[in-house]
Design a protein around this motif. Structure first.
Motif, PDB file in Angstrom:
ATOM      1  N   THR A  91      -8.391  -0.571  -9.769  1.00 53.52           N
ATOM      2  CA  THR A  91      -7.185  -1.065  -9.130  1.00 53.52           C
ATOM      3  C   THR A  91      -7.392  -2.409  -8.428  1.00 53.52           C
ATOM      4  N   ALA A  92      -8.601  -2.915  -8.403  1.00 53.76           N
ATOM      5  CA  ALA A  92      -8.846  -4.155  -7.678  1.00 53.76           C
ATOM      6  C   ALA A  92     -10.144  -4.791  -8.164  1.00 53.76           C
ATOM      7  N   PHE A  93     -10.281  -6.083  -7.893  1.00 54.44           N
ATOM      8  CA  PHE A  93     -11.582  -6.730  -8.035  1.00 54.44           C
ATOM      9  C   PHE A  93     -11.795  -7.618  -6.825  1.00 54.44           C
ATOM     10  N   THR A  94     -13.041  -7.907  -6.535  1.00 57.66           N
ATOM     11  CA  THR A  94     -13.376  -8.687  -5.358  1.00 57.66           C
ATOM     12  C   THR A  94     -14.147  -9.937  -5.756  1.00 57.66           C
ATOM     13  N   VAL A  95     -13.941 -10.986  -4.965  1.00 58.93           N
ATOM     14  CA  VAL A  95     -14.730 -12.210  -5.097  1.00 58.93           C
ATOM     15  C   VAL A  95     -15.436 -12.422  -3.766  1.00 58.93           C
ATOM     16  N   THR A  96     -16.742 -12.560  -3.802  1.00 54.18           N
ATOM     17  CA  THR A  96     -17.528 -12.734  -2.587  1.00 54.18           C
ATOM     18  C   THR A  96     -18.081 -14.158  -2.535  1.00 54.18           C
ATOM     19  N   TYR A  97     -17.845 -14.826  -1.406  1.00 57.66           N
ATOM     20  CA  TYR A  97     -18.316 -16.196  -1.207  1.00 57.66           C
ATOM     21  C   TYR A  97     -19.408 -16.234  -0.137  1.00 57.66           C
ATOM     22  N   SER A  98     -20.338 -17.155  -0.277  1.00 58.34           N
ATOM     23  CA  SER A  98     -21.384 -17.289   0.743  1.00 58.34           C
ATOM     24  C   SER A  98     -21.551 -18.721   1.247  1.00 58.34           C
ATOM     25  N   ASP A  99     -20.715 -19.667   0.750  1.00 60.31           N
ATOM     26  CA  ASP A  99     -20.865 -21.058   1.201  1.00 60.31           C
ATOM     27  C   ASP A  99     -19.529 -21.785   1.107  1.00 60.31           C
ATOM     28  N   TYR A 100     -18.497 -21.194   1.715  1.00 59.14           N
ATOM     29  CA  TYR A 100     -17.134 -21.719   1.597  1.00 59.14           C
ATOM     30  C   TYR A 100     -16.670 -22.108   2.998  1.00 59.14           C
ATOM     31  N   LEU A 101     -16.819 -23.388   3.380  1.00 60.64           N
ATOM     32  CA  LEU A 101     -16.558 -23.839   4.747  1.00 60.64           C
ATOM     33  C   LEU A 101     -15.976 -25.246   4.730  1.00 60.64           C
ATOM     34  N   ALA A 102     -14.880 -25.432   5.488  1.00 65.03           N
ATOM     35  CA  ALA A 102     -14.271 -26.751   5.676  1.00 65.03           C
ATOM     36  C   ALA A 102     -14.305 -27.090   7.155  1.00 65.03           C
ATOM     37  N   GLN A 103     -14.557 -28.360   7.484  1.00 57.95           N
ATOM     38  CA  GLN A 103     -14.635 -28.728   8.898  1.00 57.95           C
ATOM     39  C   GLN A 103     -14.317 -30.201   9.109  1.00 57.95           C
ATOM     40  N   VAL A 104     -13.924 -30.511  10.351  1.00 59.07           N
ATOM     41  CA  VAL A 104     -13.663 -31.893  10.769  1.00 59.07           C
ATOM     42  C   VAL A 104     -14.234 -32.074  12.175  1.00 59.07           C
ATOM     43  N   GLY A 105     -14.357 -33.337  12.584  1.00 59.19           N
ATOM     44  CA  GLY A 105     -14.807 -33.652  13.938  1.00 59.19           C
ATOM     45  C   GLY A 105     -16.306 -33.726  14.064  1.00 59.19           C
ATOM     46  N   GLY A 106     -16.763 -34.299  15.174  1.00 66.13           N
ATOM     47  CA  GLY A 106     -18.200 -34.440  15.406  1.00 66.13           C
ATOM     48  C   GLY A 106     -18.849 -35.276  14.324  1.00 66.13           C
ATOM     49  N   ASN A 107     -19.977 -34.790  13.783  1.00 65.07           N
ATOM     50  CA  ASN A 107     -20.683 -35.496  12.719  1.00 65.07           C
ATOM     51  C   ASN A 107     -20.359 -34.945  11.329  1.00 65.07           C
ATOM     52  N   SER A 108     -19.193 -34.321  11.198  1.00 64.89           N
ATOM     53  CA  SER A 108     -18.811 -33.734   9.913  1.00 64.89           C
ATOM     54  C   SER A 108     -18.683 -34.801   8.827  1.00 64.89           C
ATOM     55  N   ASP A 109     -19.067 -34.443   7.621  1.00 65.14           N
ATOM     56  CA  ASP A 109     -18.858 -35.315   6.469  1.00 65.14           C
ATOM     57  C   ASP A 109     -17.360 -35.573   6.323  1.00 65.14           C
ATOM     58  N   PHE A 124     -13.517 -25.835  12.406  1.00 64.53           N
ATOM     59  CA  PHE A 124     -13.894 -25.423  11.065  1.00 64.53           C
ATOM     60  C   PHE A 124     -13.201 -24.126  10.673  1.00 64.53           C
ATOM     61  N   MET A 125     -13.197 -23.862   9.381  1.00 67.65           N
ATOM     62  CA  MET A 125     -12.637 -22.633   8.814  1.00 67.65           C
ATOM     63  C   MET A 125     -13.514 -22.223   7.649  1.00 67.65           C
ATOM     64  N   THR A 126     -13.800 -20.931   7.549  1.00 71.26           N
ATOM     65  CA  THR A 126     -14.642 -20.448   6.457  1.00 71.26           C
ATOM     66  C   THR A 126     -13.942 -19.340   5.678  1.00 71.26           C
ATOM     67  N   MET A 127     -14.382 -19.173   4.440  1.00 69.71           N
ATOM     68  CA  MET A 127     -14.129 -17.945   3.711  1.00 69.71           C
ATOM     69  C   MET A 127     -15.488 -17.313   3.430  1.00 69.71           C
ATOM     70  N   ASP A 128     -16.318 -17.333   4.475  1.00 71.69           N
ATOM     71  CA  ASP A 128     -17.586 -16.598   4.480  1.00 71.69           C
ATOM     72  C   ASP A 128     -17.854 -16.193   5.919  1.00 71.69           C
ATOM     73  N   SER A 129     -19.050 -15.760   6.226  1.00 71.92           N
ATOM     74  CA  SER A 129     -19.329 -15.287   7.579  1.00 71.92           C
ATOM     75  C   SER A 129     -20.785 -15.534   7.918  1.00 71.92           C
ATOM     76  N   THR A 130     -21.057 -15.772   9.200  1.00 70.66           N
ATOM     77  CA  THR A 130     -22.437 -15.989   9.627  1.00 70.66           C
ATOM     78  C   THR A 130     -23.234 -14.689   9.617  1.00 70.66           C
ATOM     79  N   ASP A 131     -22.538 -13.540   9.623  1.00 66.70           N
ATOM     80  CA  ASP A 131     -23.268 -12.270   9.664  1.00 66.70           C
ATOM     81  C   ASP A 131     -23.084 -11.456   8.383  1.00 66.70           C
ATOM     82  N   GLY A 132     -22.703 -12.096   7.313  1.00 67.68           N
ATOM     83  CA  GLY A 132     -22.549 -11.388   6.043  1.00 67.68           C
ATOM     84  C   GLY A 132     -21.467 -12.023   5.203  1.00 67.68           C
ATOM     85  N   ASP A 133     -21.486 -11.709   3.924  1.00 66.48           N
ATOM     86  CA  ASP A 133     -20.514 -12.293   3.014  1.00 66.48           C
ATOM     87  C   ASP A 133     -19.116 -11.720   3.250  1.00 66.48           C
ATOM     88  N   ILE A 134     -18.125 -12.495   2.905  1.00 66.55           N
ATOM     89  CA  ILE A 134     -16.733 -12.071   2.990  1.00 66.55           C
ATOM     90  C   ILE A 134     -16.220 -11.835   1.570  1.00 66.55           C
TER      91      ILE A 134
END
Length: 216
Positions: free
Chosen positions: A62-80, A192-202
Motif C-alpha cells: 500500500t505504500a513505498f518510502t524514499v529515505t534521504y540522508s543528505d537533503y538540506l537547503a540553507q541561507v545566511g552566514g557562510n552558506s554557499d 536551514f531546512m532538511t528532508m533528513d535528520s541529524t539523528d537518523g534518516d527521514i
C-alpha cells in the motif's frame, strides 16, 4: 546510486494503512497480493547525491518510502550562495501485478527546519507519469521564527488522481524541492531546512491507491 539498482531491501519497509480504490461498481479494490517491485531508473538533484536516497516497498503493497540522508537547503552566514534551494527527481519503474493500475493518493514528508525570524521556507513536490501531460503539484510554506521538526502531507481527491495507464509501462516521476529565503532576517544568521535528520534518516512515505484495469 547505480541506474536500475533494486532497492527493495535497502531500508525496513513501513507497513501503513491501505488506501482502498473504488471500482466501477462502487466497491473497493484491495491492494494486489502479488509482490510490487520498484526499480530506480535515475535519481538526480542537488538534494540527493549518489548513494544518499533509497526506495523500499511496504509489506502490504500500500505504500513505498524514499529515505534521504543528505537533503538540506540553507541561507545566511557562510552558506554557499547556491545552497538556498535543493531538489531531487526520482524516475521510478513500478512493476505492478497484471490487471491492476495505481495512483499516488497521499504523500507524507518530514524533516527539520531552523528558520530565523523573518526567514521562510517552502517544500514542494510534483508527480507525473512519463509521457503524460497530467501533473499534480503541491506546495507547503513555513515561516520563521521556527526551530522544530516539520511534516507536510499531500492528499489528492479520488476524482483528481492521476492513474498509471493500463497495459503500458510508464515510468513514474517524483520531483521534490526545498527552498529557504533569508527574507528580513540577519544575513549573518543561518536558516536551514532538511528532508533528513541529524539523528537518523527521514523517510518520505507515498501511499498508493489501486483499481482494476478494464476487461480484467
Amino acid at each position: 546510486m547505480a541506474s536500475g539498482l533494486l532497492l527493495g531491501g535497502a531500508i525496513a519497509a513501513l507497513v501503513t494503512a491501505a488506501v482502498p480504490a473504488h471500482n466501477p461498481s462502487g466497491g473497493f479494490v484491495d491492494p494486489p497480493p502479488d509482490k510490487i517491485v520498484i526499480n530506480v531508473a535515475t535519481v538526480n538533484g542537488s538534494g540527493c547525491p549518489a548513494g544518499t536516497a533509497a526506495v523500499a516497498v511496504s509489506e502490504d503493497n500500500t505504500a513505498f518510502t524514499v529515505t534521504y540522508s543528505d537533503y538540506l537547503a540553507q541561507v545566511g552566514g557562510n552558506s554557499d550562495p547556491t545552497a538556498f534551494r535543493k531538489n531531487c527527481q526520482l524516475n521510478l519503474v513500478v512493476h505492478v501485478p497484471s490487471g491492476f493500475t495505481y495512483a499516488i493518493a497521499e504523500a507524507d514528508y518530514r524533516g527539520f527546519a531552523s528558520l530565523q525570524s523573518g526567514a521562510s521556507a517552502v517544500q514542494r513536490a510534483s508527480y507525473y507519469f512519463q509521457g503524460s501531460s497530467q501533473t499534480a503539484a503541491k506546495t507547503h510554506p513555513f515561516t520563521g521564527a521556527y526551530n522544530d521538526n516539520w511534516q507536510a502531507t499531500d492528499t489528492t481527491d479520488w476524482a483528481q488522481l492521476v492513474w498509471a495507464p493500463c497495459g503500458v509501462q510508464r515510468n513514474f516521476n517524483i520531483n521534490t524541492e526545498i527552498r529557504v529565503s533569508a527574507g528580513s532576517s540577519s544575513p549573518s544568521k543561518v536558516s536551514f531546512m532538511t528532508m533528513d535528520s541529524t539523528d537518523g534518516d527521514i523517510s518520505t512515505v507515498y501511499h498508493m491507491a489501486w483499481k482494476e484495469c478494464p476487461g480484467r
